[in-house]
Design an enzyme around this catalytic site. Structure first.
Site, PDB file in Angstrom:
ATOM      1  N   GLU A   1     -11.323  -5.286   7.704  1.00  0.00           N
ATOM      2  CA  GLU A   1     -10.771  -3.981   7.370  1.00  0.00           C
ATOM      3  C   GLU A   1     -11.114  -3.657   5.916  1.00  0.00           C
ATOM      4  O   GLU A   1     -10.905  -4.474   5.022  1.00  0.00           O
ATOM      5  CB  GLU A   1      -9.260  -3.992   7.573  1.00  0.00           C
ATOM      6  CG  GLU A   1      -8.608  -2.642   7.397  1.00  0.00           C
ATOM      7  CD  GLU A   1      -7.119  -2.667   7.691  1.00  0.00           C
ATOM      8  OE1 GLU A   1      -6.504  -1.594   7.669  1.00  0.00           O
ATOM      9  OE2 GLU A   1      -6.577  -3.766   7.943  1.00  0.00           O
TER      10      GLU A   1
ATOM     11  N   CYS B   1      -3.333   1.768   6.260  1.00  0.00           N
ATOM     12  CA  CYS B   1      -3.630   0.954   7.442  1.00  0.00           C
ATOM     13  C   CYS B   1      -4.155   1.777   8.607  1.00  0.00           C
ATOM     14  O   CYS B   1      -4.837   1.246   9.482  1.00  0.00           O
ATOM     15  CB  CYS B   1      -2.391   0.166   7.869  1.00  0.00           C
ATOM     16  SG  CYS B   1      -0.964   1.200   8.273  1.00  0.00           S
TER      17      CYS B   1
ATOM     18  N   GLY C   1       1.841  -5.499   7.134  1.00  0.00           N
ATOM     19  CA  GLY C   1       0.831  -6.105   6.275  1.00  0.00           C
ATOM     20  C   GLY C   1      -0.428  -6.436   7.055  1.00  0.00           C
ATOM     21  O   GLY C   1      -0.744  -5.797   8.063  1.00  0.00           O
ATOM     22  N   SER C   2      -1.132  -7.444   6.607  1.00  0.00           N
ATOM     23  CA  SER C   2      -2.424  -7.802   7.203  1.00  0.00           C
ATOM     24  C   SER C   2      -2.258  -8.633   8.468  1.00  0.00           C
ATOM     25  O   SER C   2      -1.224  -9.272   8.685  1.00  0.00           O
ATOM     26  CB  SER C   2      -3.255  -8.600   6.190  1.00  0.00           C
ATOM     27  OG  SER C   2      -2.690  -9.881   5.982  1.00  0.00           O
TER      28      SER C   2
ATOM     29  N   ASN D   1       0.806  -1.228   0.000  1.00  0.00           N
ATOM     30  CA  ASN D   1       0.000   0.000   0.000  1.00  0.00           C
ATOM     31  C   ASN D   1       0.842   1.282   0.000  1.00  0.00           C
ATOM     32  O   ASN D   1       0.480   2.263  -0.640  1.00  0.00           O
ATOM     33  CB  ASN D   1      -1.013   0.001   1.153  1.00  0.00           C
ATOM     34  CG  ASN D   1      -0.361  -0.086   2.518  1.00  0.00           C
ATOM     35  OD1 ASN D   1       0.658  -0.759   2.695  1.00  0.00           O
ATOM     36  ND2 ASN D   1      -0.936   0.584   3.491  1.00  0.00           N
TER      37      ASN D   1
ATOM     38  N   GLU E   1       3.613  -4.786  12.058  1.00  0.00           N
ATOM     39  CA  GLU E   1       2.827  -3.573  11.826  1.00  0.00           C
ATOM     40  C   GLU E   1       1.619  -3.974  10.993  1.00  0.00           C
ATOM     41  O   GLU E   1       1.725  -4.169   9.780  1.00  0.00           O
ATOM     42  CB  GLU E   1       3.677  -2.524  11.109  1.00  0.00           C
ATOM     43  CG  GLU E   1       4.866  -2.037  11.928  1.00  0.00           C
ATOM     44  CD  GLU E   1       4.453  -1.261  13.166  1.00  0.00           C
ATOM     45  OE1 GLU E   1       3.317  -0.746  13.209  1.00  0.00           O
ATOM     46  OE2 GLU E   1       5.261  -1.169  14.104  1.00  0.00           O
TER      47      GLU E   1
END
Length: 459
Positions: A334, A244, A188-189, A115, A210
């Site tokens: 999300e 995020c 990431g996720s 992203n 993160e």
């Protein structure tokens, strides 16, 4: 090309040579990296344009500028950060001089997301190098143009024994995670974060994760809705909503909901036009897979603005959703796109019921002019970090630690906090020899009363 085990082996050998512990050598590397990035500035902006249709202004403010700022900070402060810190000694260790040394971990794996593919690859790389580690970086395969530029920059700056970029998809990540590392940094996720943590646990490797989550934005009825809409639209639509720490949903006081929605509509049109698809300032969704995922979230819910989806163009228009059920798909994952659900509340207890039903978020935002309410929200909920009366800006202050809690991550970084993330705090006591009381040595008979007095006054 070297295999992954050979790359790691060579980096370990170089690390043990002690070369990376030389502050002058680290500074040379960081200055070379800065020079290389500046020379490739237009290439980076062009790559982000190809990957996201991102404007140069947004690419610079949210990626390139922050990386250059982080490099300048590390170069300016590295000598100070790396000095051993003297701390007050304890009565129990008298006579002594006590210190905290900052040691690099060794060979570090950094797995970057798609992203913000340049920023979130380079910022941890900078701090890992500043701390004296060697690095294997895996940029995202979804942003192939940006990843290519990252790889070129790293190849031109570092020997492979210090840092290397390895491109590839899930198979490459799997190969990398099968190896033993001294530290792993992942952005990431939450889903992939669990896979990273499991792989790290096998070797007891420390990790920073993160991640993300559903970050709420609470809006009460004491605020200027025109200002709120301006800041909310900016924060939500930056990077096409693929941030995020973006506000994932709004919890607005019931009596302002309709005025808020009207203000948001007006602001979106003002910034991106009546047909946002034609705006050069609205980035696209990263790929068709994620565009389809977002389209699926919009099924069977009350869309009050936007809702246009073009799968082939990876386009989702800025969209406002009114009062979705907490059990709906859009409130269960999300969003990571330009879609904003608006929920409402009458009492503070209703806010609790919504936020506590979901996992702990990476960020929390509150728009209010009520000091008691602000204090209550700051202290009551658990989240990674927050902002009062704006969005996202806590990411921009290098003096603030950045990271999540629970499902939104573990560990902090940014600025000096990033340097400390990639450094092991090693305590050292230098004991004096001129005085050696016999109190601690056997036999212990008759010493218990004095021992208790000693511990009573320690602090």
């Amino acid at each position: 090309m070297n295999t992954v085990p050979n790359i790691i082996k060579n980096q370990r050998v170089f690390f043990k040579s002690q070369k990376t512990k030389d502050i002058t050598y680290r500074l040379k590397l960081l200055k070379s990296l800065k020079k290389e990035i500046l020379e490739h500035e237009q290439d980076i902006l062009d790559a982000l344009k190809k990957d996201f249709k991102k404007s140069e202004f947004e690419s610079y403010i949210s990626e390139v500028g922050l990386v250059i700022s982080g490099l300048n900070l590390a170069i300016k402060n590295l000598k100070k950060w790396s000095k051993p810190k003297r701390v007050k000694s304890s009565f129990l260790t008298f006579p002594s001089k006590d210190y905290i040394y900052k040691d690099p971990y060794g060979t570090v794996l950094i797995i970057a997301p798609w992203n913000y593919p340049f920023l979130l690859a380079m910022e941890p790389l900078i701090m890992a190098i500043a701390a004296g580690n060697t690095v294997v970086l895996k940029p995202s395969e979804l942003t192939k143009h940006t990843s290519k530029v990252i790889t070129e920059i790293i190849q031109n700056t570092f020997p492979e024994t210090v840092a290397i970029s390895i491109e590839g998809g899930v198979e490459t990540s799997t190969i990398l995670l099968a190896e033993k590392w001294d530290y792993i940094f992942f952005t990431g996720s939450t889903k992939v974060g669990k896979i990273i943590a499991k792989a790290a646990a096998k070797h007891l490797t420390p990790v920073t994760l993160e991640l993300g989550g559903k970050s709420p934005c609470i809006i009460d009825d004491t605020v200027n809705l025109k200002l709120v809409a301006r800041r909310l639209v900016w924060g939500k639509l930056l990077n096409g909503g693929q941030t995020c720490i973006a506000a994932d949903y709004v919890i607005a006081k019931s009596n302002i909901k309709h005025k808020l929605i009207d203000a948001l509509k007006t602001e979106i049109i003002r910034r991106y036009g009546k047909n946002p698809k034609l705006s050069p300032d609205l980035p696209r969704i990263i790929n068709t897979k994620n565009t389809k995922r977002l389209a699926n979230l919009l099924k069977d819910i009350n869309i009050v603005f936007g809702g246009e989806v073009d799968i082939d163009a990876c386009y989702v228009s800025p969209t406002i959703v009114d009062s979705p059920s907490l059990d709906s798909k859009i409130m269960q994952e999300e969003i990571f796109g330009p879609i904003l659900p608006i929920l409402t509340y009458e009492t503070n207890e209703e806010i609790e019921q919504i936020i506590w039903k979901l996992e702990r978020p990476l960020s929390l935002y509150l728009f209010s002019n009520q000091k008691p309410f602000i204090k209550e929200v700051i202290e009551k909920f658990n989240y990674g970090g927050g902002v009062i009366n704006d969005l996202l800006i806590h990411f921009g202050n290098h003096r603030l630690p950045f990271g999540g809690i629970g499902a939104s991550g573990m560990g902090k970084y940014h600025g000096k906090h990033g340097y400390e993330t990639f450094s092991n705090a090693k305590p050292i006591i230098k004991r004096g020899n001129w005085f050696d009381p016999s109190f601690r040595y056997a036999p212990y008979k008759g010493k218990m009363s004095l021992l208790k007095k000693v511990f009573k006054y320690l602090g």
